[in-house]
Write an enzyme that holds these catalytic residues in place. Sequence first.
Site, PDB file in Angstrom:
ATOM      1  N   HIS A 153      -1.294   0.175  -9.621  1.00  0.00           N
ATOM      2  CA  HIS A 153      -2.017  -0.701  -8.788  1.00  0.00           C
ATOM      3  C   HIS A 153      -2.746  -1.826  -9.499  1.00  0.00           C
ATOM      4  O   HIS A 153      -3.829  -1.930  -9.391  1.00  0.00           O
ATOM      5  CB  HIS A 153      -3.087   0.130  -7.869  1.00  0.00           C
ATOM      6  CG  HIS A 153      -3.279  -0.593  -6.647  1.00  0.00           C
ATOM      7  ND1 HIS A 153      -3.550   0.045  -5.509  1.00  0.00           N
ATOM      8  CD2 HIS A 153      -3.167  -1.772  -6.288  1.00  0.00           C
ATOM      9  CE1 HIS A 153      -3.798  -0.469  -4.461  1.00  0.00           C
ATOM     10  NE2 HIS A 153      -3.924  -1.776  -4.992  1.00  0.00           N
ATOM     11  N   GLU A 210      -2.483   7.745  -4.153  1.00  0.00           N
ATOM     12  CA  GLU A 210      -2.743   7.338  -5.548  1.00  0.00           C
ATOM     13  C   GLU A 210      -4.443   7.800  -5.870  1.00  0.00           C
ATOM     14  O   GLU A 210      -5.260   7.736  -4.948  1.00  0.00           O
ATOM     15  CB  GLU A 210      -2.455   6.000  -5.708  1.00  0.00           C
ATOM     16  CG  GLU A 210      -3.464   5.119  -4.973  1.00  0.00           C
ATOM     17  CD  GLU A 210      -2.775   3.601  -4.889  1.00  0.00           C
ATOM     18  OE1 GLU A 210      -1.886   3.185  -5.051  1.00  0.00           O
ATOM     19  OE2 GLU A 210      -3.801   2.662  -5.265  1.00  0.00           O
ATOM     20  N   ARG A 241       0.711  -1.189  -0.051  1.00  0.00           N
ATOM     21  CA  ARG A 241       0.082  -0.005   0.130  1.00  0.00           C
ATOM     22  C   ARG A 241       0.970   1.156   0.028  1.00  0.00           C
ATOM     23  O   ARG A 241       1.905   1.264   0.522  1.00  0.00           O
ATOM     24  CB  ARG A 241      -0.966   0.018   1.309  1.00  0.00           C
ATOM     25  CG  ARG A 241      -2.101  -0.707   1.240  1.00  0.00           C
ATOM     26  CD  ARG A 241      -3.092  -0.202   0.093  1.00  0.00           C
ATOM     27  NE  ARG A 241      -4.444  -0.950   0.184  1.00  0.00           N
ATOM     28  CZ  ARG A 241      -4.646  -1.882  -0.479  1.00  0.00           C
ATOM     29  NH1 ARG A 241      -3.655  -2.350  -1.366  1.00  0.00           N
ATOM     30  NH2 ARG A 241      -5.899  -2.674  -0.416  1.00  0.00           N
TER      31      ARG A 241
HETATM   32  C1  8YV Z   1      -7.019  -4.003  -5.294  1.00  0.00           C
HETATM   33  C2  8YV Z   1      -5.472  -4.763  -3.540  1.00  0.00           C
HETATM   34  O1  8YV Z   1      -7.987  -4.386  -4.294  1.00  0.00           O
HETATM   35  O2  8YV Z   1      -6.322  -6.752  -2.899  1.00  0.00           O
HETATM   36  C3  8YV Z   1      -5.896  -5.823  -2.524  1.00  0.00           C
HETATM   37  O3  8YV Z   1      -5.621  -5.509  -1.462  1.00  0.00           O
HETATM   38  O4  8YV Z   1      -4.704  -4.035  -3.332  1.00  0.00           O
HETATM   39  C4  8YV Z   1      -5.838  -5.124  -5.136  1.00  0.00           C
HETATM   40  O5  8YV Z   1      -6.258  -6.165  -5.297  1.00  0.00           O
HETATM   41  C5  8YV Z   1      -7.705  -4.128  -6.504  1.00  0.00           C
HETATM   42  O6  8YV Z   1      -6.732  -3.553  -7.437  1.00  0.00           O
HETATM   43  C6  8YV Z   1      -8.893  -3.365  -6.584  1.00  0.00           C
HETATM   44  O7  8YV Z   1      -8.667  -2.036  -6.304  1.00  0.00           O
END
Ligand code: 8YV
Length: 336
Positions: free
Chosen positions: A287, A269, A240
Site C-alpha cells: 500500500h 491488510e 482498496r
Molecule cells: C493512503 C490511499 O491513504 O489516499 C489513499 O486513499 O490509499 C493512500 O494514499 C496512504 O497510503 C496512507 O495510509
Amino acid sequence: MRASVLVTRASFPDIVARLRVHFDVTDNPDDTLWTQPELIARLQGKSAALTAGSDRIDATLLDACPQLKAVCNIGVGYNNVDVEACTARGVLVTNTPDVLTDTTADFGFALMMAAARRVTESERFLRRGEWTKTGRYDMFVGSDVHGSTLGILGMGRIGQAIARRGALGFGMRVIYHNRSQLSPDIEASCGARYVDKDTLLLEADHLVIVVPYSASSHHAIGLQELRKMKSSATLTNIARGGVVDDAALAEALAEGSIAAAGLDVFEGEPAVNPALLALSNVVLTPHIGSASVSTRRAMASLCVDNLLAALGLGATPGKPPTPVNPRVLTGAPAAV
Ligand code: 8YV
C-alpha cells in the site's frame, strides 16, 4: 484554554509542528497501531483528529467522543470513516484529494508494467543465482504495454491520470467503466472510451482497478469476472482491498485465467492472502501508491490545513480546503 488534538499515526515532525503552535498535540511518533478502545481513550477531550486509513471512525467511537469536531483523514479514500455517522453528529470529515493523483497514477503504471513484463519474478530468478545461460528466446517473455488495450475500472481523478499516461505516453487504446459516463470533453482529454463492464473485462489487455471501496464495489472483481478476461491479461489493483476478491484472484492466477497481477492493496491488510504469496505471477507491494516524499508531505500538509480551518484557524478559517461532508459547515439539513 488551548484545544487538544490527536495525531493517530507518525507523520513529518515539521508538519505536525504547525499544529503545536495552536494546540496541545498528542501524537504517535513510534507509529504504534492502536486498538479501537486505545484510540477512543486517546481521543478523550480532543477537538479534532488527524487520522489514517488504519483508524476506524464509526458511530461507537463518535458516541464515546462527543467533543470531537473534525476527523481529518490522510488519503483520498475514506472508507475507514462512517461519514454518515459523522454528519449526523455534526462532525466534519476531510480527505486529501488531488495532491496524490499523479503519484498514485505513476505507481499504478509501475505495477502494471512490472506485472506485464515480469519484473519482480525475473529479478527473484536472478537473485537466486539461476541465471546461468544468457539470452534464451522465451526467457520471461511477457506482454506488451505499448499499443495494447488499457481497461480502467473507476474513472475518477486517478483513473483519468492513468488513462492519459496510457493514451499519450504508450499509444494504448483506453476503455473504461464507471458508475457514470464522463463528459465528451473529459473523455477526449484522456483519450478514453466508455464501455460496459463486460466489454471492459473481455477487451482489456491490462485492467487497472481504481474504484473507491463501498458496499456496492465489494468484490466487483471475483472469479466470474476474472474468467471473462483474456488469459494473457494483467490486473492491477491500487484502489482498496475488498474491491477484488483476493482468494478468487489467486485461483484465477493459478489456473491461468489471467497472466499476472499487480497488487498494492489487500483484503484485511497488512495481512496478505497466503495463496497470493505463493504465486510467482503477482507483484505485491505494501500500500505505497502515494508514497513519494513530496506527495506524502503534501498530503500531511493538506490534512493540517484542513484541521486548522475546521477549528477556525489557518489561511481559511472555517473553510477547510477539502471537506468530504461540507453540509456540516453550512448546517444544511441531512438529505433524506
Ligand atoms: C493512503 C490511499 O491513504 O489516499 C489513499 O486513499 O490509499 C493512500 O494514499 C496512504 O497510503 C496512507 O495510509
